[in-house]
Design a protein around this motif. Structure first.
Motif, PDB file in Angstrom:
ATOM      1  N   ARG A 125       0.892  -1.101  -0.084  1.00 46.22           N
ATOM      2  CA  ARG A 125       0.152  -0.114  -0.173  1.00 46.22           C
ATOM      3  C   ARG A 125       0.616   1.217  -0.113  1.00 46.22           C
ATOM      4  NH1 ARG A 125      -3.083  -2.999   3.718  1.00 46.22           N
ATOM      5  NH2 ARG A 125      -2.594  -1.949   5.761  1.00 46.22           N
ATOM      6  N   LEU A 126       2.294   1.286   0.527  1.00 44.78           N
ATOM      7  CA  LEU A 126       2.742   1.652   0.614  1.00 44.78           C
ATOM      8  C   LEU A 126       3.956   2.641  -1.040  1.00 44.78           C
ATOM      9  CD1 LEU A 126       4.236   2.562   4.335  1.00 44.78           C
ATOM     10  CD2 LEU A 126       2.840   3.555   2.885  1.00 44.78           C
ATOM     11  N   GLY A 127       3.396   1.755  -1.378  1.00 45.76           N
ATOM     12  CA  GLY A 127       4.034   1.939  -3.040  1.00 45.76           C
ATOM     13  C   GLY A 127       5.537   1.075  -2.763  1.00 45.76           C
ATOM     14  N   VAL A 128       6.351   0.329  -1.791  1.00 44.15           N
ATOM     15  CA  VAL A 128       7.358  -0.360  -1.599  1.00 44.15           C
ATOM     16  C   VAL A 128       6.986  -1.882  -2.137  1.00 44.15           C
ATOM     17  CG1 VAL A 128       9.065  -1.186  -0.218  1.00 44.15           C
ATOM     18  CG2 VAL A 128       7.615   1.382   0.736  1.00 44.15           C
ATOM     19  N   GLN A 129       8.065  -2.418  -3.059  1.00 44.96           N
ATOM     20  CA  GLN A 129       7.940  -3.674  -3.544  1.00 44.96           C
ATOM     21  C   GLN A 129       8.975  -4.503  -3.641  1.00 44.96           C
ATOM     22  OE1 GLN A 129       4.926  -4.821  -5.169  1.00 44.96           O
ATOM     23  NE2 GLN A 129       3.603  -2.687  -5.250  1.00 44.96           N
ATOM     24  N   THR A 130      10.363  -3.849  -3.068  1.00 47.58           N
ATOM     25  CA  THR A 130      11.146  -4.885  -2.554  1.00 47.58           C
ATOM     26  C   THR A 130      12.132  -4.906  -1.681  1.00 47.58           C
ATOM     27  OG1 THR A 130      12.619  -2.611  -3.525  1.00 47.58           O
ATOM     28  CG2 THR A 130      11.985  -4.057  -5.698  1.00 47.58           C
ATOM     29  N   LEU A 131      13.213  -5.356  -1.685  1.00 47.20           N
ATOM     30  CA  LEU A 131      13.898  -5.449  -0.380  1.00 47.20           C
ATOM     31  C   LEU A 131      14.444  -3.667  -0.606  1.00 47.20           C
ATOM     32  CD1 LEU A 131      14.710  -9.185   0.230  1.00 47.20           C
ATOM     33  CD2 LEU A 131      12.759  -8.105   0.839  1.00 47.20           C
ATOM     34  N   GLY A 132      15.243  -3.322  -1.756  1.00 50.81           N
ATOM     35  CA  GLY A 132      15.807  -2.501  -1.390  1.00 50.81           C
ATOM     36  C   GLY A 132      15.179  -1.531  -1.513  1.00 50.81           C
ATOM     37  N   GLY A 133      14.474  -1.163  -1.283  1.00 51.38           N
ATOM     38  CA  GLY A 133      13.204  -0.012  -1.107  1.00 51.38           C
ATOM     39  C   GLY A 133      12.516  -0.357   0.881  1.00 51.38           C
ATOM     40  N   PHE A 134      12.743  -1.178   0.814  1.00 50.38           N
ATOM     41  CA  PHE A 134      12.177  -1.801   2.371  1.00 50.38           C
ATOM     42  C   PHE A 134      13.366  -1.013   3.319  1.00 50.38           C
ATOM     43  CE2 PHE A 134      11.161  -4.234   5.921  1.00 50.38           C
ATOM     44  CZ  PHE A 134      11.056  -3.729   6.589  1.00 50.38           C
ATOM     45  N   ALA A 135      14.490  -1.257   3.136  1.00 52.28           N
ATOM     46  CA  ALA A 135      15.472  -1.572   3.653  1.00 52.28           C
ATOM     47  C   ALA A 135      16.391   0.460   3.531  1.00 52.28           C
ATOM     48  CB  ALA A 135      16.518  -2.301   3.025  1.00 52.28           C
ATOM     49  N   GLY A 159       9.663  -5.279  12.857  1.00 51.10           N
ATOM     50  CA  GLY A 159       9.163  -4.815  11.845  1.00 51.10           C
ATOM     51  C   GLY A 159      11.004  -4.568  12.263  1.00 51.10           C
ATOM     52  N   ALA A 160      11.479  -4.175  13.130  1.00 53.18           N
ATOM     53  CA  ALA A 160      13.417  -3.795  12.688  1.00 53.18           C
ATOM     54  C   ALA A 160      13.997  -5.003  12.319  1.00 53.18           C
ATOM     55  CB  ALA A 160      13.354  -3.110  14.001  1.00 53.18           C
ATOM     56  N   ARG A 161      14.363  -5.689  12.869  1.00 49.15           N
ATOM     57  CA  ARG A 161      14.368  -7.277  12.155  1.00 49.15           C
ATOM     58  C   ARG A 161      14.443  -7.073  11.132  1.00 49.15           C
ATOM     59  NH1 ARG A 161      13.586 -12.965  11.498  1.00 49.15           N
ATOM     60  NH2 ARG A 161      10.865 -12.384  12.105  1.00 49.15           N
ATOM     61  N   LEU A 162      12.467  -6.781  10.561  1.00 51.39           N
ATOM     62  CA  LEU A 162      12.851  -7.376   9.025  1.00 51.39           C
ATOM     63  C   LEU A 162      13.430  -6.416   8.017  1.00 51.39           C
ATOM     64  CD1 LEU A 162       9.305  -8.717   9.402  1.00 51.39           C
ATOM     65  CD2 LEU A 162      11.000 -10.619   8.845  1.00 51.39           C
ATOM     66  N   HIS A 163      13.400  -5.039   8.876  1.00 56.21           N
ATOM     67  CA  HIS A 163      14.169  -4.107   8.295  1.00 56.21           C
ATOM     68  C   HIS A 163      15.852  -4.948   7.945  1.00 56.21           C
ATOM     69  CE1 HIS A 163      16.013  -0.291   7.836  1.00 56.21           C
ATOM     70  NE2 HIS A 163      15.305  -0.462   6.628  1.00 56.21           N
ATOM     71  N   LEU A 202      16.890  -7.118   8.069  1.00 56.88           N
ATOM     72  CA  LEU A 202      17.069  -8.909   6.658  1.00 56.88           C
ATOM     73  C   LEU A 202      16.787  -8.617   5.695  1.00 56.88           C
ATOM     74  CD1 LEU A 202      14.920 -10.983   8.569  1.00 56.88           C
ATOM     75  CD2 LEU A 202      17.301 -11.571   8.585  1.00 56.88           C
ATOM     76  N   ALA A 203      16.226  -7.396   5.183  1.00 60.34           N
ATOM     77  CA  ALA A 203      15.688  -6.931   3.693  1.00 60.34           C
ATOM     78  C   ALA A 203      17.400  -5.955   3.695  1.00 60.34           C
ATOM     79  CB  ALA A 203      14.729  -5.394   3.318  1.00 60.34           C
ATOM     80  N   GLY A 204      18.214  -5.796   4.798  1.00 59.17           N
ATOM     81  CA  GLY A 204      19.132  -4.449   4.034  1.00 59.17           C
ATOM     82  C   GLY A 204      20.512  -4.969   4.304  1.00 59.17           C
ATOM     83  N   GLY A 205      20.232  -7.200   4.800  1.00 62.48           N
ATOM     84  CA  GLY A 205      21.515  -7.609   4.588  1.00 62.48           C
ATOM     85  C   GLY A 205      22.248  -7.723   6.007  1.00 62.48           C
ATOM     86  N   SER A 206      21.691  -7.734   6.621  1.00 60.62           N
ATOM     87  CA  SER A 206      21.744  -7.513   8.266  1.00 60.62           C
ATOM     88  C   SER A 206      21.366  -8.260   9.171  1.00 60.62           C
ATOM     89  CB  SER A 206      21.968  -6.389   9.050  1.00 60.62           C
ATOM     90  OG  SER A 206      22.766  -4.978   7.848  1.00 60.62           O
ATOM     91  N   ASP A 207      22.027  -9.720   8.371  1.00 53.47           N
ATOM     92  CA  ASP A 207      21.363 -10.136   9.493  1.00 53.47           C
ATOM     93  C   ASP A 207      21.981 -11.136  10.136  1.00 53.47           C
ATOM     94  OD1 ASP A 207      19.917 -13.366  10.081  1.00 53.47           O
ATOM     95  OD2 ASP A 207      19.376 -13.695   8.627  1.00 53.47           O
ATOM     96  N   SER A 208      22.172 -10.794  11.620  1.00 56.50           N
ATOM     97  CA  SER A 208      23.546 -11.329  12.833  1.00 56.50           C
ATOM     98  C   SER A 208      22.705 -12.354  13.706  1.00 56.50           C
ATOM     99  CB  SER A 208      23.366 -10.221  13.680  1.00 56.50           C
ATOM    100  OG  SER A 208      21.836 -10.082  14.179  1.00 56.50           O
ATOM    101  N   ARG A 209      22.099 -13.418  13.074  1.00 59.81           N
ATOM    102  CA  ARG A 209      21.528 -14.861  13.453  1.00 59.81           C
ATOM    103  C   ARG A 209      22.378 -15.710  13.980  1.00 59.81           C
ATOM    104  NH1 ARG A 209      16.100 -16.625  11.060  1.00 59.81           N
ATOM    105  NH2 ARG A 209      17.416 -15.410   9.147  1.00 59.81           N
ATOM    106  N   PRO A 210      23.395 -16.112  14.676  1.00 63.52           N
ATOM    107  CA  PRO A 210      24.363 -17.269  14.335  1.00 63.52           C
ATOM    108  C   PRO A 210      24.097 -18.374  13.891  1.00 63.52           C
ATOM    109  CG  PRO A 210      23.785 -17.000  16.653  1.00 63.52           C
ATOM    110  CD  PRO A 210      22.469 -16.129  16.172  1.00 63.52           C
ATOM    111  N   VAL A 211      24.647 -19.121  13.336  1.00 61.69           N
ATOM    112  CA  VAL A 211      24.291 -20.842  13.571  1.00 61.69           C
ATOM    113  C   VAL A 211      23.928 -21.357  14.476  1.00 61.69           C
ATOM    114  CG1 VAL A 211      24.776 -22.761  12.230  1.00 61.69           C
ATOM    115  CG2 VAL A 211      24.696 -20.339  11.048  1.00 61.69           C
ATOM    116  N   VAL A 212      22.759 -22.377  15.220  1.00 62.38           N
ATOM    117  CA  VAL A 212      23.430 -22.995  16.314  1.00 62.38           C
ATOM    118  C   VAL A 212      22.712 -24.637  15.396  1.00 62.38           C
ATOM    119  CG1 VAL A 212      21.945 -23.341  18.288  1.00 62.38           C
ATOM    120  CG2 VAL A 212      22.312 -20.802  17.449  1.00 62.38           C
ATOM    121  N   PRO A 213      24.184 -25.533  15.815  1.00 65.88           N
ATOM    122  CA  PRO A 213      23.922 -26.947  14.898  1.00 65.88           C
ATOM    123  C   PRO A 213      23.127 -27.360  15.878  1.00 65.88           C
ATOM    124  CG  PRO A 213      26.385 -26.008  15.704  1.00 65.88           C
ATOM    125  CD  PRO A 213      25.655 -25.186  15.896  1.00 65.88           C
TER     126      PRO A 213
END
Length: 526
Positions: free
Chosen positions: A205-215, A230-234, A236-247
């Motif tokens: 509805r805001l006209g944002v269609q891509t992850l780059g537009g959201f970031a 929303g901040a967490r998804l923001h 992710l969209a900017g490539g700042s995923d700090s979640r560690p791999v937990v075996p």
């Protein structure tokens, strides 16, 4: 925290693959080791359904127009020969566990994200195999050797970016996103990759269609409007995923199984043959400091039949109680309560699989003797061993539309049948308050109008005349009718009836049913 360099492997349409693998395994067992018939999964259009919508489908179904998110009607319209299968998360997990175990033989530190998707840290495998692409290719080769050639992999900074890279690749291929290039890679992707329907609708509805537009949106404004999620998804969209791999910590293999060279038909023979298997199950539990409180027993016969049942125990199973459950399940198949699916043959395979386990320390005997619950269980189990599986039963309030169906007598130690759970929706069932007395069987009655004629209900649910008398007792008040319609697709089991509530001159309230032009008293209110 900087994103971790990870390898994510994706197996598309995993619910469909899990269905094929479970059916192939059952077919292989039923053929007594001669091998399963060769069936190409792409030749069978299949859709996995949940809440009347498609959640996964086979490649052949997609070629005919079936898509995720479609309603059942639209999917069947696109592919009339479509096979619909309900979603089964347990089946997906069971089929995915051997895949993870096989990958862990190649490289440790595997994190399952969900069935059909897993991740490993890229650093260790890349050093061992000589590079990130070589490491990812080795994982895909191992999966191809396991009969999963459609897997694809992505290597990137962070789990989210690596998963999107894997999803953009063709089968058996690897996508490498260079270090620091996550934002540029994600920028042109659609916001549907965030898998959040509410956020996607708002951004659209805001006209944002891509992850780059959201970031590109201001983080403070996003947090104020959408909160921390929303901040967490923001991020992710900017490539700042700090979640560690937990075996994952691989669980101990607790299930045991036995195959017979010659089919066995006598319950005592089979019970004697599985005693060692039951001992092995208990030994494996002891080594892991666990006890089993719920067990699944699977029986296969030489004619393609399968019997599967879950058994509960008030405390914990020992070897002899496991053998008893195998014997009782065999007896249930002979009695017709749990048919193998056809004429029963000789048993060729038995699997004992602990479903629920608990720490041993929670089941240690009391210092000064056993409590009353433990003594009661042992007494009931001894009586059950002498009289048989159905020799000791307990009442259970189950689901159903009729009062007589809601009271069920369940053999001691049995689990509640999923189809009989009272928390499921039961359209047409009687609401609260329920009658204090239920008649078994229902009592015949006569409900008449003021002129003495029998009260009837027409096809539109209209009453021929107000009820004036119940078995010659004057009716002061009445309510109804409430229709109950069941199984209209089955001529042999279809039922159509109408419920009424009546109050007679003695101020006694009654629940009555009009079925097949006859009146019955179903219950009485106190």
């Amino acid at each position: 925290m900087n994103p971790t360099r990870v390898i994510v492997v994706w197996l598309p349409d995993w619910p469909v693959t899990a269905l094929h693998r479970s059916e192939a395994r059952a077919a292989t067992r039923s053929l007594d080791g001669t091998g399963a018939p060769e069936v190409d999964p792409d030749e069978r259009p299949i859709a996995i359904m949940h809440a009347n919508r498609v959640v996964a489908c086979s490649a052949s179904a997609r070629r005919e127009g079936v898509r995720r998110g479609q309603r059942r009607r639209d999917a069947q319209g696109a592919c009339p020969r479509l096979r619909l299968v309900p979603v089964d998360p347990a089946r997906d997990e069971r089929a995915f566990s051997p895949v993870l175990s096989r990958i862990e033989q190649l490289t440790p530190g595997v994190q399952p994200l969900r069935p059909g998707l897993f991740a490993v840290r890229a650093r260790g495998p890349a050093r061992y195999f000589g590079g990130e692409e070589s490491a990812a290719s080795a994982l895909l080769d191992e999966l191809a050797a396991a009969g999963l050639p459609d897997a694809r992999a992505g290597v990137a900074d962070g789990l989210f970016t690596a998963e999107q890279a894997a999803r953009l690749m063709s089968p058996a291929s690897v996508r490498i996103v260079p270090r620091g290039a996550s934002a540029a890679f994600l920028s042109p992707l659609t916001i549907a990759a965030l898998a959040d329907d509410d956020l996607i609708a708002l951004l659209a509805r805001l006209g944002v269609q891509t992850l780059g537009g959201f970031a590109a949106l201001d983080l403070a404004a996003v947090r104020d409007r959408l909160g921390e999620n929303g901040a967490r998804l923001h991020a992710l969209a900017g490539g700042s995923d700090s979640r560690p791999v937990v075996p994952r910590v691989p669980p101990p293999e607790l299930a045991r199984e036995i195959e017979f060279d010659q089919p066995l038909e006598l319950a005592d023979q089979i019970a004697f043959a599985v005693r060692t298997t039951a001992d092995d199950v208990i030994t494996g539990l002891d080594e892991a400091s666990l006890v089993c409180t719920e067990v699944r027993i699977v029986l296969l016969d030489d004619r393609g039949g399968r019997s599967e049942r879950t058994w509960l125990h008030p405390t914990c199973f020992d070897a002899s109680s496991l053998v008893d459950r195998v014997r009782w399940q065999l007896q249930a198949t002979l009695d017709g309560d749990m048919p193998f699916g056809g004429e029963n043959g000789g048993v060729t395979f038995v699997r004992i699989e602990p479903e629920a386990v608990d720490d041993t320390s929670h089941h240690q005997p009391a210092l000064l003797g056993q409590g009353p619950d433990e003594r009661l269980h042992h007494a009931m189990s001894r009586v059950q061993a002498m009289l048989g599986h159905r020799g000791v039963v307990t009442p259970l309030l189950a689901g159903g539309r009729w009062l007589s169906e809601r009271e069920r007598r369940v053999p001691w130690g049995d689990a509640e049948h999923p189809a009989q759970r009272r928390d499921l929706p039961w359209p047409g069932s009687l609401p609260q308050p329920l009658p204090s007395e239920v008649y078994r069987p229902r009592r015949p009655a006569a409900v008449t109008a003021a002129d003495g004629s029998a009260v009837a209900v027409d096809a539109r649910g209209g009453v021929s005349a107000p009820p004036a008398a119940l078995d010659r007792r004057r009716v002061l008040a009445w309510a109804g009718p409430w229709p109950v319609v069941e199984r209209q697709w089955d001529p042999d089991r279809a039922r159509r009836a109408h419920r009424f509530q009546l109050v007679d001159a003695d101020q006694t309230a009654w629940l009555l049913v009009l079925e097949d032009e006859r009146w019955w008293i179903e219950g009485r209110y106190s």
